[in-house]
Scaffold this motif. Structure first.
Motif, PDB file in Angstrom:
ATOM      1  N   LYS A 110      -3.356  60.391  42.850  1.00  0.00           N
ATOM      2  CA  LYS A 110      -4.140  60.802  44.023  1.00  0.00           C
ATOM      3  C   LYS A 110      -5.316  59.861  44.264  1.00  0.00           C
ATOM      4  O   LYS A 110      -5.648  59.504  45.395  1.00  0.00           O
ATOM      5  CB  LYS A 110      -4.643  62.229  43.832  1.00  0.00           C
ATOM      6  N   GLY A 111      -5.955  59.437  43.168  1.00  0.00           N
ATOM      7  CA  GLY A 111      -7.173  58.638  43.278  1.00  0.00           C
ATOM      8  C   GLY A 111      -6.954  57.308  43.978  1.00  0.00           C
ATOM      9  O   GLY A 111      -7.767  56.890  44.811  1.00  0.00           O
ATOM     10  N   ILE A 112      -5.837  56.649  43.686  1.00  0.00           N
ATOM     11  CA  ILE A 112      -5.626  55.311  44.267  1.00  0.00           C
ATOM     12  C   ILE A 112      -5.337  55.423  45.765  1.00  0.00           C
ATOM     13  O   ILE A 112      -5.664  54.506  46.544  1.00  0.00           O
ATOM     14  CB  ILE A 112      -4.515  54.527  43.512  1.00  0.00           C
TER      15      ILE A 112
ATOM     16  N   ASP B 230       4.095  74.668  27.545  1.00  0.00           N
ATOM     17  CA  ASP B 230       5.387  73.963  27.615  1.00  0.00           C
ATOM     18  C   ASP B 230       5.287  72.658  28.413  1.00  0.00           C
ATOM     19  O   ASP B 230       6.035  72.451  29.378  1.00  0.00           O
ATOM     20  CB  ASP B 230       6.430  74.896  28.263  1.00  0.00           C
ATOM     21  N   PHE B 231       4.384  71.766  28.016  1.00  0.00           N
ATOM     22  CA  PHE B 231       4.250  70.483  28.716  1.00  0.00           C
ATOM     23  C   PHE B 231       5.560  69.710  28.598  1.00  0.00           C
ATOM     24  O   PHE B 231       6.100  69.543  27.510  1.00  0.00           O
ATOM     25  CB  PHE B 231       3.101  69.674  28.097  1.00  0.00           C
ATOM     26  N   GLY B 232       6.052  69.261  29.724  1.00  0.00           N
ATOM     27  CA  GLY B 232       7.330  68.537  29.708  1.00  0.00           C
ATOM     28  C   GLY B 232       8.514  69.440  29.995  1.00  0.00           C
ATOM     29  O   GLY B 232       9.621  68.949  30.215  1.00  0.00           O
TER      30      GLY B 232
ATOM     31  N   ASP C 202       5.802  68.317  35.852  1.00  0.00           N
ATOM     32  CA  ASP C 202       4.575  69.004  35.420  1.00  0.00           C
ATOM     33  C   ASP C 202       3.523  68.036  34.902  1.00  0.00           C
ATOM     34  O   ASP C 202       2.521  68.450  34.336  1.00  0.00           O
ATOM     35  CB  ASP C 202       4.914  70.054  34.350  1.00  0.00           C
ATOM     36  N   HIS C 203       3.767  66.747  35.056  1.00  0.00           N
ATOM     37  CA  HIS C 203       2.846  65.760  34.498  1.00  0.00           C
ATOM     38  C   HIS C 203       2.471  64.730  35.547  1.00  0.00           C
ATOM     39  O   HIS C 203       3.021  64.727  36.663  1.00  0.00           O
ATOM     40  CB  HIS C 203       3.487  65.043  33.285  1.00  0.00           C
ATOM     41  N   GLY C 204       1.548  63.850  35.176  1.00  0.00           N
ATOM     42  CA  GLY C 204       1.084  62.839  36.112  1.00  0.00           C
ATOM     43  C   GLY C 204       1.753  61.498  35.895  1.00  0.00           C
ATOM     44  O   GLY C 204       2.874  61.401  35.369  1.00  0.00           O
TER      45      GLY C 204
HETATM   46  N1  LIG Z   1       3.134  65.704  40.421  1.00  0.00           N
HETATM   47  C1  LIG Z   1       2.179  64.780  40.510  1.00  0.00           C
HETATM   48  O1  LIG Z   1       2.237  63.914  41.367  1.00  0.00           O
HETATM   49  C2  LIG Z   1       1.036  64.803  39.540  1.00  0.00           C
HETATM   50  C3  LIG Z   1       0.158  63.762  39.560  1.00  0.00           C
HETATM   51  N2  LIG Z   1      -0.885  63.748  38.692  1.00  0.00           N
HETATM   52  C4  LIG Z   1      -1.753  62.568  38.772  1.00  0.00           C
HETATM   53  O2  LIG Z   1      -1.479  61.730  37.661  1.00  0.00           O
HETATM   54  C5  LIG Z   1      -2.638  60.920  37.399  1.00  0.00           C
HETATM   55  C6  LIG Z   1      -2.889  60.859  35.920  1.00  0.00           C
HETATM   56  O3  LIG Z   1      -3.212  62.155  35.463  1.00  0.00           O
HETATM   57  P1  LIG Z   1      -3.488  62.555  33.959  1.00  0.00           P
HETATM   58  O4  LIG Z   1      -4.435  63.657  33.972  1.00  0.00           O
HETATM   59  O5  LIG Z   1      -3.796  61.334  33.148  1.00  0.00           O
HETATM   60  O6  LIG Z   1      -2.145  63.205  33.465  1.00  0.00           O
HETATM   61  P2  LIG Z   1      -0.778  62.585  32.956  1.00  0.00           P
HETATM   62  O7  LIG Z   1       0.175  63.725  32.949  1.00  0.00           O
HETATM   63  O8  LIG Z   1      -0.400  61.395  33.712  1.00  0.00           O
HETATM   64  O9  LIG Z   1      -1.067  62.131  31.451  1.00  0.00           O
HETATM   65  C7  LIG Z   1      -1.605  63.010  30.489  1.00  0.00           C
HETATM   66  C8  LIG Z   1      -1.075  62.651  29.096  1.00  0.00           C
HETATM   67  O10 LIG Z   1       0.273  63.059  28.993  1.00  0.00           O
HETATM   68  C9  LIG Z   1       1.123  61.952  28.722  1.00  0.00           C
HETATM   69  N3  LIG Z   1       2.321  62.122  29.527  1.00  0.00           N
HETATM   70  C10 LIG Z   1       2.373  62.406  30.854  1.00  0.00           C
HETATM   71  N4  LIG Z   1       3.639  62.481  31.260  1.00  0.00           N
HETATM   72  C11 LIG Z   1       4.403  62.262  30.185  1.00  0.00           C
HETATM   73  C12 LIG Z   1       5.807  62.200  29.967  1.00  0.00           C
HETATM   74  N5  LIG Z   1       6.691  62.404  30.951  1.00  0.00           N
HETATM   75  N6  LIG Z   1       6.254  61.940  28.726  1.00  0.00           N
HETATM   76  C13 LIG Z   1       5.390  61.743  27.708  1.00  0.00           C
HETATM   77  N7  LIG Z   1       4.045  61.787  27.849  1.00  0.00           N
HETATM   78  C14 LIG Z   1       3.567  62.037  29.069  1.00  0.00           C
HETATM   79  C15 LIG Z   1       0.327  60.710  29.128  1.00  0.00           C
HETATM   80  O11 LIG Z   1       0.758  59.582  28.426  1.00  0.00           O
HETATM   81  C16 LIG Z   1      -1.084  61.150  28.809  1.00  0.00           C
HETATM   82  O12 LIG Z   1      -1.328  60.988  27.418  1.00  0.00           O
HETATM   83  C17 LIG Z   1      -3.768  61.533  38.223  1.00  0.00           C
HETATM   84  O13 LIG Z   1      -4.002  60.719  39.343  1.00  0.00           O
HETATM   85  C18 LIG Z   1      -3.216  62.874  38.681  1.00  0.00           C
HETATM   86  O14 LIG Z   1      -3.707  63.261  39.928  1.00  0.00           O
HETATM   87  C19 LIG Z   1      -1.091  64.729  37.773  1.00  0.00           C
HETATM   88  C20 LIG Z   1      -0.238  65.789  37.719  1.00  0.00           C
HETATM   89  C21 LIG Z   1       0.899  65.905  38.594  1.00  0.00           C
END
Ligand SMILES: NC(=O)C1=CN([C@@H]2O[C@H](COP(=O)(O)OP(=O)(O)OC[C@H]3O[C@@H](n4cnc5c(N)ncnc54)[C@H](O)[C@@H]3O)[C@@H](O)[C@H]2O)C=CC1
Ligand SMILES: NCC(=O)COP(=O)(O)O
Length: 362
Positions: A125-127, A280-282, A299-301
């Protein structure tokens, strides 16, 4: 009958979205899924990850190309060109409009009837904001494009579903955003779309978090529960929605409550998402309810630290694809039920959902 096609937007190009699509290549090739993104980026990422996969251009008039060799099937790509080359892990705001173009293509493709729904890989979102575009998330972007005033974010894992009243808001703005109209509309959408997409026609049991510690402790720790939240919940119960009163957010997620409710509604982003991600991350899927289309996500970024390394876990994307398909099936069953059973009288559970906010005083 051919299965409905889904469009999968490949996300922030410097993040793990392209990796995940490459990692799931074999599954995607066997599925009716069109990737949306830069085909050369996907090819480069496949080489970087050592995955043998073929991508082919997809255009709207073209039937998806099926390749018989199962070890090297082609994945259809709706090509959108990058603005500038990508280094995995390094954001570049010159590619922000590329990301937005993928989302626009996905939503207009659904409106044209080309796709049964959208699955999204993560974006940053930030970029996008840094590029000068006010942007807070897919949820709000799709809602605006589809003129839906109250989209609802719901994250689902196998044993817990959490929905949000407010999404991407600074914490200081949360309390004033929880108006009777917004709360009522959010809960109606959860009840209606939940029954339609998630519980196969069974009315949901919905637990609701308070906003304040201990749900306000009878007004001693905040009064939004008394002035706003509980009156709305009482009036929804009176109209047949199975919803709790505001419950303390620190105890509603205890196992005996989790098993009691189909969905737990949190008042703001981190009140609910921190819990389900630690649970349940992931393994969770992010679903947008209240839209006239199906949209699921991971569920992740963007996990910039993992991009290009092939180390990201693709399970949430796999779950998001499965959920989108399940939602199509459930919606078809719902339609069939409603066609054969015209005796459904509960107006609060009607479809299509009435997304217009009620004329209630904020
Ligand atoms: N659905 C979407 O588009 C989402 C976008 N975001 C965006 O992502 C960006 C980064 O956000 P963060 O808070 O850093 O969260 P992130 O989920 O990208 O990372 C958090 C941690 O989890 C790990 N991780 C994330 N996904 C993984 C995966 N599939 N497998 C293994 N490890 C994983 C990363 O390496 C990091 O250590 C932000 O700009 C945020 O807005 C965040 C959540 C959902
Ligand atoms: N934390 C969930 C998230 O940020 C995903 O939001 P969206 O891009 O799906 O609206």
């Amino acid at each position: 009958m051919t299965e409905p096609a889904f469009i999968l937007t490949t996300g922030e190009p410097a993040g793990i979205g392209p990796d995940l699509c490459v990692q799931l290549a074999l599954e995607l090739a066997n599925d009716n899924i069109v990737l949306c993104g830069d085909i050369d980026l996907l090819r480069e990422r496949a080489v970087a990850l050592g995955v043998d996969v073929e991508f082919c251009l997809f255009d709207d008039s073209q039937q998806r190309r099926k390749v018989s060799n199962k070890t090297n099937q082609a994945i259809a790509v709706k090509h959108i060109a990058l603005a500038t080359p990508v280094v995995p892990g390094q954001l570049d705001c010159r590619n922000a409009h590329y990301v937005l173009a993928m989302l626009t293509e996905a939503v207009t493709g659904c409106q044209r009837g080309d796709y049964a729904g959208i699955i999204t890989a993560p974006i940053h979102k930030g970029i996008i904001c840094d590029a000068g575009v006010a942007f807070s998330g897919h949820t709000e972007f799709f809602a605006e494009k589809l003129q839906v005033p109250c989209p609802v974010m719901l994250l689902a894992s196998a044993n817990l579903k959490v929905a949000l009243v407010t999404t991407h808001l600074p914490l200081r703005d949360v309390a004033s955003a929880i108006t009777p109209a917004r709360l009522r509309q959010t809960l109606k959408i959860i009840a209606e779309d939940g029954q339609r997409y998630l519980t196969n026609g069974r009315a949901l049991s919905i637990g609701v978090c308070g906003l304040n510690p201990h749900a306000g402790e009878s007004g001693h720790l905040g009064n939004e529960e008394i002035t706003v939240i509980n009156p709305v919940l009482a009036s929804l119960r009176a109209s047949g929605v199975n919803v709790s009163d505001a419950m303390p957010a620190d105890t509603i997620f205890a196992p005996h409550h989790v098993s009691q409710f189909d969905v737990i509604v949190a008042m703001y982003h981190d009140q609910g998402l921190a819990v389900i991600k630690s649970h349940d991350f992931g393994g969770c899927v992010n679903i947008t309810l209240g839209l006239p289309i199906i949209r699921t996500s991971v569920d992740h970024g963007t996990a910039l630290d993992l991009a290009g390394a092939g180390k990201a876990n693709p399970n949430s994307l796999r779950c998001a694809i499965a959920m989108a398909k399940q939602m199509v099936t459930n919606a078809q069953k719902d339609k069939a039920r409603n066609t054969t059973d015209n005796t459904t009288t509960n107006a609060s559970l009607s479809y299509p959902p009435d997304n217009q906010p009620t004329k209630e005083k904020d």
